[in-house]
Design a protein around this motif. Structure first.
Motif: not given
Length: 416
Positions: A37-38, A241-242, A306, A308
């Motif tokens: 994640d991230g 995060v993006a 976008k 992630d």
């Protein structure tokens, strides 16, 4: 299988065919420092998190840099037909010596983040190249058709000339230290058979086994460090995060900025967020008119996305490339030439003085993704310059940069 030549050759051929069955391109688009994640932080982000470099962190990066250089030298030695088996043993010993401290190294969060380029270039490029060189040698012994280099390379003379001329052409600070490997883009160099493949002896097979055992340990050490680093930054919530796409500064391929040429000497791409330390971690992706429908679809998907995670960045590209491949057919040159890499980079840039800009250098230019064959009797026609979608992706950050410079179509058979 000592003394059993039939079994020996059968086992070696199985190993070669198994390795060649793997699709390495997704691996080369990836980084082992990829949290679920991230996105991982950059080294430049760490101080703002209150995380600072320790002596152990600096030593860790230094050990990995030495390991990269040693593995790179071994790969080149394997690919060189003039390298003798005792010399290969020495090169392997250099790898063992360089990598020995890794197993006992305990870097902190900063050190693991700072080592992202080394983790990526080892796991996604050099270790596969190492196996590839060994398997190609064994394959040559059995009479199997040699595989082209997975990292397409320039002709040695052009590579050497570029390395020598770079300081004069590009300024005294031109980066040539990353040219330990072979400069990418241009004419594909035929990979020669090395001494190892001259005969399938027990000594040669044992050499391969020794190298594979060393390679496996090094792979485990590198991946273990990368994974534990990912866990550290995730636990500390030091994740981005993006990702957002940005325009490339400039694409230069020939004498004019009005249009560019394929295979133009000293082609360069300038942009931000690119890796200058190990330039092969940047994928330069060209999409020509033959790929207009699925290429535009991929281009728009990347521009509007976008991302992630690093994997979402990889998946968007591989999914889009899958559609292009289906559209063109399996063996189309425009697809095969799409992803291009180089081992040369420099900074600062020519077309901007802003800090952080990196110049990717292609000594022999870009492979063609746009060809034109004039009608019979019209051999002087060169075709119409058209925009070529140019994407550059960083394997470390997953970020894309883009431009649409016009290129003159390449006429098959024309003098480069």
């Amino acid at each position: 299988a000592a003394g059993d030549d039939v079994t020996l050759e059968a086992r070696a051929e199985q190993a070669v065919l198994l390795w060649r069955s793997f699709d390495q391109e997704v691996l080369r688009l990836s980084s082992p420092f990829a949290p679920e994640d991230g996105l991982p932080p950059r080294e430049s982000d760490m101080n703002s998190f209150g995380v600072f470099e320790t002596a152990e962190d600096a030593l860790h990066v230094q050990v990995l840099e030495g390991t990269v250089a040693a593995v790179d030298a071994l790969v080149e030695g394997l690919r060189d037909e003039n390298t003798l088996l005792p010399e290969l043993a020495q090169l392997l010993g250099d790898v063992v010596t360089a990598a020995a401290p890794l197993g006992d190294s305990e870097p902190g969060e900063y050190g693991r983040v700072a080592a992202q380029p080394e983790y990526a270039v080892l796991a996604a490029h050099l270790l596969p190249d190492w196996i590839d060189a060994l398997m190609n040698d064994l394959g040559a012994t059995m009479g199997l058709t040699p595989e082209p280099p997975t990292e397409l390379t320039a002709a040695p003379l052009a590579e050497a000339a570029f390395a020598a001329a770079a300081p004069d052409v590009l300024g005294a600070d031109a980066t040539t230290e990353t040219a330990q490997g072979s400069a990418s883009a241009g004419v594909v160099r035929k990979r020669p058979r090395s001494t190892l493949s001259e005969q399938l002896t027990i000594f040669a097979v044992n050499t391969v086994i020794d190298q594979m055992n060393t390679l496996k340990k090094l792979h485990n050490d590198v991946m273990g460090q990368a994974f534990s680093g990912v866990m550290l930054v995730a636990l500390a919530s030091h994740l981005r995060v993006a990702l957002a796409g940005q325009e490339l500064v400039e694409v230069v391929a020939g004498a004019s900025l009005s249009f560019r040429r394929f295979y133009a000497p000293y082609t360069m791409v300038e942009g931000f967020g690119l890796d200058a330390k190990y330039p092969q971690l940047n994928e330069v992706i060209l999409l020509g008119p033959e790929t207009v429908a699925p290429g535009l679809e991929l281009f728009e998907a990347i521009k509007s996305a976008k991302f992630d995670t690093l994997w979402s960045s990889v998946k968007t590209l591989t999914d889009g490339y899958g559609k292009i491949k289906d559209f063109l057919g399996e063996a189309d040159e425009a697809y095969a030439n799409g992803v291009q890499r180089t081992h040369f980079a420099d900074s600062p840039c020519i077309f901007t003085s802003a800090p952080g800009c990196v110049q990717l250098l292609f000594p022999n230019g870009f492979y063609s993704v746009y060809s034109y064959e004039p009608p019979p009797g019209f051999g002087t026609l060169v075709g119409i310059p058209l925009p070529i979608i140019t994407l550059v992706r960083s394997s470390l950050t997953g970020e894309y940069s883009f431009a649409t410079p016009p290129f003159i179509p390449y006429k098959p058979g024309q003098e480069l």
